[in-house]
Design a protein around this motif. Structure first.
Motif, PDB file in Angstrom:
ATOM      1  N   ASP A 155       0.815  -1.218   0.000  1.00  0.00           N
ATOM      2  CA  ASP A 155       0.000   0.000   0.000  1.00  0.00           C
ATOM      3  C   ASP A 155       0.849   1.268   0.000  1.00  0.00           C
ATOM      4  OD1 ASP A 155      -2.359  -1.497   0.069  1.00  0.00           O
ATOM      5  OD2 ASP A 155      -2.222  -1.707   2.241  1.00  0.00           O
ATOM      6  N   GLY A 233       1.217   8.322  -7.441  1.00  0.00           N
ATOM      7  CA  GLY A 233       0.108   7.382  -7.307  1.00  0.00           C
ATOM      8  C   GLY A 233       0.206   6.550  -6.056  1.00  0.00           C
ATOM      9  N   THR A 234      -0.799   5.742  -5.823  1.00  0.00           N
ATOM     10  CA  THR A 234      -0.832   4.881  -4.634  1.00  0.00           C
ATOM     11  C   THR A 234      -1.202   3.465  -5.031  1.00  0.00           C
ATOM     12  OG1 THR A 234      -3.180   5.330  -4.238  1.00  0.00           O
ATOM     13  CG2 THR A 234      -1.604   6.813  -3.192  1.00  0.00           C
ATOM     14  N   GLY A 235      -0.952   2.503  -4.119  1.00  0.00           N
ATOM     15  CA  GLY A 235      -1.436   1.145  -4.337  1.00  0.00           C
ATOM     16  C   GLY A 235      -0.343   0.102  -4.312  1.00  0.00           C
ATOM     17  N   THR A 236      -0.512  -0.915  -5.142  1.00  0.00           N
ATOM     18  CA  THR A 236       0.374  -2.075  -5.147  1.00  0.00           C
ATOM     19  C   THR A 236       1.647  -1.800  -5.928  1.00  0.00           C
ATOM     20  OG1 THR A 236      -0.597  -2.936  -7.160  1.00  0.00           O
ATOM     21  CG2 THR A 236      -1.667  -3.553  -5.103  1.00  0.00           C
ATOM     22  N   GLN A 238       2.354  -3.179  -8.639  1.00  0.00           N
ATOM     23  CA  GLN A 238       1.971  -3.055 -10.038  1.00  0.00           C
ATOM     24  C   GLN A 238       1.586  -1.614 -10.345  1.00  0.00           C
ATOM     25  OE1 GLN A 238      -1.228  -5.571 -11.273  1.00  0.00           O
ATOM     26  NE2 GLN A 238      -0.986  -5.088 -13.447  1.00  0.00           N
ATOM     27  N   ASN A 239       0.834  -0.971  -9.437  1.00  0.00           N
ATOM     28  CA  ASN A 239       0.478   0.429  -9.627  1.00  0.00           C
ATOM     29  C   ASN A 239       1.728   1.310  -9.611  1.00  0.00           C
ATOM     30  OD1 ASN A 239      -2.160  -0.278  -9.773  1.00  0.00           O
ATOM     31  ND2 ASN A 239      -2.710   0.415  -7.723  1.00  0.00           N
ATOM     32  N   GLN A 242       3.176   1.415 -12.873  1.00  0.00           N
ATOM     33  CA  GLN A 242       2.408   2.299 -13.755  1.00  0.00           C
ATOM     34  C   GLN A 242       2.796   3.758 -13.552  1.00  0.00           C
ATOM     35  OE1 GLN A 242      -1.668   1.347 -12.911  1.00  0.00           O
ATOM     36  NE2 GLN A 242      -1.609  -0.597 -14.034  1.00  0.00           N
ATOM     37  N   VAL A 243       3.136   4.125 -12.310  1.00  0.00           N
ATOM     38  CA  VAL A 243       3.562   5.497 -12.044  1.00  0.00           C
ATOM     39  C   VAL A 243       4.899   5.779 -12.735  1.00  0.00           C
ATOM     40  CG1 VAL A 243       4.171   7.178 -10.255  1.00  0.00           C
ATOM     41  CG2 VAL A 243       2.298   5.577  -9.859  1.00  0.00           C
ATOM     42  N   GLN A 246       4.009   6.401 -16.230  1.00  0.00           N
ATOM     43  CA  GLN A 246       3.354   7.706 -16.375  1.00  0.00           C
ATOM     44  C   GLN A 246       4.385   8.836 -16.383  1.00  0.00           C
ATOM     45  OE1 GLN A 246       0.532   7.731 -13.179  1.00  0.00           O
ATOM     46  NE2 GLN A 246      -0.855   6.302 -14.200  1.00  0.00           N
TER      47      GLN A 246
END
Length: 482
Positions: A155, A233-236, A238-239, A242-243, A246
């Motif tokens: 997280d 960004g936030t999260g796993t 994998q996210n 993605q950041v 980005q």
């Protein structure tokens, strides 16, 4: 260079295969096929550099083969074989990107040698240019393994700054500038330096703080034209990956805004209005324009594509940049084919295209170069058109008819005609007809309507009207005068 021959006539296939093998040990005939579908299946297994194909074959024809293959393997070059009756198909093939077409009844060994040498040279130039946009990327799995080693929780809140055009001491600057964050790491990949920030406590790493950090680095590093892409960004894990992507997407906007400094993903995401598919459609339109080499239209279309390319949606920048660079490389290759002895070619080919400004300059340079190279033959075409008018002025002649005879677009032919004769096509035709009419009026007893018909005017009334406007007197007065 791997070459494939496709023709339903066995003697043609054998002759081409034998001729190609004889030309150079560097040319390898990888297959000879009677059917386009057989050739397509073979391409799936071993992609050739060049396909020499007949147009008319049972089942799938050569143009269908080329269109399908170029969608999947755009690097393949096509040479088309045709008969006189299929000339319009050959022009269509050129519009879809064929390098050359040969008339089967006239093709000779030297012509084959010339076109294969041009293709070989063009491939060498493309390989130099490809470095600019075909660089490998960090794989997601490798990155996640590294990130786990940094202790990032599922997280975590993360932010990424992607730097381009950085100097050797930038890592030390980033270490000092990012000291306010609990966790920070730098890693480098293919010319981009990343600063990855994360917080396992869930407190926000926002754009405002990262923008301040970026400006601090830019202030310290004044001598470098740094460009920075920022994403958060936030999260796993994998996210988090993605950041990273980005931030790359944001940084790629530098291509469309040369010399600008900071690109925030959240702001750019709202700015893009075009999709990569729209840009590719513009590119395909330009390919069709190349069939007749209407240079003015080609120049306008190229400029329009490059303007639209800068309005791309942020997540699709890579596709748009790819199209811009491919267009520049294509025009460069075509320019080399038209001017193979130009000494500037090597220098221009070695340039890496870093932004839209360089792409535009390169495209316009090569369009101008090709237009200049075509000038002598085009002037000859205009002079032949003038002779045609003088021989057929009694007939119904149109601008489009003469352009077709000259194998030029109507727009380009019209401009060339005026440059060479100092008159538009319409004015020149009218002037020539009226001068011939005056000669008939002065030297014969022909009636007015007969004179009008003999110089290409179907009605005597219209003929008399434009005659008076041009010479200041009527045809009747001209006869009396003489």
């Amino acid at each position: 260079m791997k070459i494939m021959v496709v023709d339903d006539e066995a003697p043609i296939r054998r002759w081409f295969s034998a001729t190609i093998r004889k030309l150079s040990d560097e040319y390898q005939v990888t297959g000879s096929y009677a059917m386009a579908k057989e050739a397509l299946a073979a391409i799936e297994k071993d992609i050739p550099d060049v396909v020499i194909t007949d147009i008319r074959m049972p089942g799938m024809d050569g143009i269908e083969l080329m269109k399908y293959a170029r969608q999947r393997w755009p690097e393949i070059e096509f040479v088309i074989l045709t008969n006189y009756a299929e000339f319009t198909y050959a022009k269509q093939a050129v519009a879809y990107g064929a390098v050359q077409y040969f008339l089967k009844s006239e093709v000779c060994e030297n012509e084959i040698r010339d076109v294969l040498e041009r293709i070989s040279t063009g491939m060498a130039y493309k390989k130099q240019g490809d470095r600019a946009y075909l660089a490998p990327e960090i794989k997601e799995r490798d990155w996640q393994q590294t990130a786990k080693g940094w202790g990032i929780d599922q997280d975590a809140v993360c932010g990424v700054l992607a730097f381009e055009n950085f100097a050797g001491n930038i890592r030390q600057l980033l270490d000092r500038a990012s000291a306010q964050y609990e966790n920070a790491r730098t890693f480098q990949n293919q010319g981009i330096l990343y600063l990855f920030l994360w917080n396992n406590q869930g407190s926000l790493i926002g754009y405002g703080g990262m923008t301040e950090l970026t400006h601090l680095v830019l202030e310290k590093e004044k001598q470098n034209k740094l460009s920075v892409g920022i994403a958060s960004g936030t999260g796993t894990l994998q996210n988090a990956w993605q950041v990273v992507q980005q931030a790359e997407h944001a940084l790629s906007y530098r291509f469309f805004e040369p010399d600008a400094g900071v690109y925030r993903y959240d702001q750019l995401k709202r700015q893009g209005t075009r999709t990569a598919e729209e840009i590719r459609a513009e590119y395909r339109d330009i390919l069709e324009r190349m069939a007749c080499w209407s240079y003015q239209k080609l120049r306008e279309k190229t400029d329009l594509l490059l303007k639209k390319a800068g309005l791309i949606q942020v997540d699709e920048t890579a596709g748009s940049i790819d199209v811009c660079k491919r267009l520049a490389l294509l025009l460069e290759e075509k320019g080399f084919q038209k001017c193979p002895d130009n000494p500037a070619q090597a220098d221009l080919s070695a340039r890496e295209l870093k932004d839209i400004r360089e792409c535009r300059q390169l495209c316009m340079d090569f369009i101008a170069q090709m237009e200049e190279a075509d000038a002598p033959s085009n002037i000859k075409a205009v002079r032949e058109a003038v002779r045609y008018i003088q021989d057929h002025y009694q007939e119904d002649i149109s601008l489009s008819d003469l352009a077709k005879l000259s194998c030029l677009s109507p727009e380009y032919f019209c401009r060339l005609f005026k440059e060479e004769t100092k008159e538009t096509f319409g004015v020149y035709l009218m002037s020539y007809r009226l001068r011939r009419a005056r000669e008939l009026l002065r030297t014969t007893d022909m009636k007015i309507n007969a004179v009008a018909a003999s110089v290409g005017y179907s009605t005597a009334g219209y003929f008399s009207k434009i005659y008076k406007k041009y010479f200041g007197i009527t045809p009747e007065q001209e006869k009396i005068k003489e």
